[in-house]
Enzyme design. Structure first.
Site, PDB file in Angstrom:
ATOM      1  N   ASN A 136       0.880  -1.162   0.000  1.00 35.64           N
ATOM      2  CA  ASN A 136       0.000   0.000   0.000  1.00 35.64           C
ATOM      3  C   ASN A 136       0.918   1.212   0.000  1.00 35.64           C
ATOM      4  OD1 ASN A 136      -1.781   2.049   0.414  1.00 35.64           O
ATOM      5  ND2 ASN A 136      -2.326   1.484   2.512  1.00 35.64           N
ATOM      6  N   GLU A 169      -6.102  -5.186  10.172  1.00 37.61           N
ATOM      7  CA  GLU A 169      -5.099  -4.150  10.388  1.00 37.61           C
ATOM      8  C   GLU A 169      -5.432  -3.392  11.671  1.00 37.61           C
ATOM      9  OE1 GLU A 169      -2.881  -2.898   6.656  1.00 37.61           O
ATOM     10  OE2 GLU A 169      -4.619  -1.609   6.781  1.00 37.61           O
ATOM     11  N   GLY A 205       1.679   2.082  10.777  1.00 43.98           N
ATOM     12  CA  GLY A 205       2.621   3.197  10.687  1.00 43.98           C
ATOM     13  C   GLY A 205       3.286   3.547  12.011  1.00 43.98           C
ATOM     14  N   SER A 230       2.720  -2.348  10.372  1.00 35.93           N
ATOM     15  CA  SER A 230       4.160  -2.386  10.663  1.00 35.93           C
ATOM     16  C   SER A 230       4.800  -3.736  10.354  1.00 35.93           C
ATOM     17  CB  SER A 230       4.425  -1.976  12.125  1.00 35.93           C
ATOM     18  OG  SER A 230       3.987  -0.645  12.323  1.00 35.93           O
TER      19      SER A 230
HETATM   20  C1  PEP Z   1      -1.245   0.153   5.935  1.00 37.69           C
HETATM   21  O1  PEP Z   1      -1.381   1.371   5.925  1.00 37.69           O
HETATM   22  O2  PEP Z   1      -2.037  -0.592   5.342  1.00 37.69           O
HETATM   23  C2  PEP Z   1      -0.105  -0.389   6.665  1.00 37.69           C
HETATM   24  C3  PEP Z   1      -0.106  -1.649   6.976  1.00 37.69           C
HETATM   25  O3  PEP Z   1       0.871   0.502   6.991  1.00 37.69           O
HETATM   26  P1  PEP Z   1       2.234   0.165   7.759  1.00 37.69           P
HETATM   27  O4  PEP Z   1       2.829  -1.064   7.132  1.00 37.69           O
HETATM   28  O5  PEP Z   1       3.074   1.373   7.574  1.00 37.69           O
HETATM   29  O6  PEP Z   1       1.872  -0.076   9.188  1.00 37.69           O
END
Ligand code: PEP
Length: 254
Positions: free
Chosen positions: A9, A167, A173, A212
């Site tokens: 993403n 998620e 993030g 993350s």
């Molecule tokens: C996301 O925004 O879908 C995501 C998983 O971000 P990150 O890997 O930065 O946590």
């Protein structure tokens, strides 16, 4: 047997040269790693570039959001048909960065899941609890509420036309991924819930973990039996890091 799927993403990042270097690096880096599926979700202006570079390769691409309308006076929106025209296979639906800014309600996510599948797209349907909800022990309740909103709209059989992504908002993030045990427990719970509704759908639907995921935790997370891959934000901005995650997915025996 569920193949692992790793989806980048890229959020609102990139330029034409940066995207090109990333895609060339990804294609070269995954050439010998064919035991998993890979996709990259770009900002809409770069879908033409994705289509030009990725057509005929094993890497798929997709959008990060879309309207539930086919066309009309919706300034700034992109229709499912437009994504299809640019060769998208996937579209992210219900990402927390859109839910928390008030753009997406549970119901509108359900509607867009429906419209996406009707257009031939595979929605990557994101769900997950906030930190506050997590601390209150509401993870199961929140994810089931988000899941039910889609099932009510599309029916359990049609859910199988998409991909689910758990998620936790507190992991996105932040650099603080959920532990493999926590992520596995939630995905196992969600899969079990789906299996009660429809055994086949529950067994076959791919459920990703996102939040993350990095090169150094990807293998552990994706080795969990119910984690079918990752939705990767920050780590997809560094080509070598994302390639390492893809290689980890391909190297896991399923
Ligand atoms: C996301 O925004 O879908 C995501 C998983 O971000 P990150 O890997 O930065 O946590």
């Amino acid at each position: 047997m569920r193949r692992k799927l790793v989806v980048a993403n890229r959020k609102m990042h990139g330029t034409i040269p940066v995207n090109q270097a990333f895609l060339e690096g990804l294609l070269a880096g995954t050439r010998d790693y064919c035991n998993a599926d890979y996709a990259v979700c770009f900002p809409h202006p770069y879908l033409y570039q994705a289509q030009s570079i990725l057509t005929g390769t094993p890497v798929a691409w997709g959008g990060q959001n879309m309207s539930r309308h086919d066309e009309g006076p919706y300034t700034g929106s992109v229709s499912p048909g437009m994504l299809v025209e640019f060769g998208c296979e996937y579209v992210i639906i219900g990402h927390s960065e859109r839910r928390t800014r008030g753009h997406d309600s549970d119901n509108s996510v359900g509607e867009r899941f429906q419209v996406a599948t009707m257009a031939g797209l595979k929605p990557i349907f994101c769900m997950g609890e906030t930190l506050e909800e997590y601390e209150q022990g509401l993870t199961d309740l929140v994810t089931i509420r988000q899941l039910n909103a889609v099932i009510q709209q599309v029916g359990i059989k049609n859910l199988a036309k998409g991909v689910l992504a758990y998620e936790p908002v507190w992991a996105i993030g932040t650099g603080k991924a959920a532990s493999p045990e926590h992520a596995q427990a939630i995905l196992h719970f969600l899969r079990g819930y789906l299996m009660l509704k429809d055994q086949q759908v529950g067994e076959n639907i791919r459920i990703l973990y996102g939040g993350s995921m990095k090169a150094d935790n990807a293998a552990q997370l994706m080795s969990m039996p119910d984690i079918d891959g990752g939705l990767v934000g920050s780590a997809s901005l560094v080509t070598e890091e994302f390639v390492a995650i893809c290689r980890a997915a391909s190297s896991i025996r399923i």
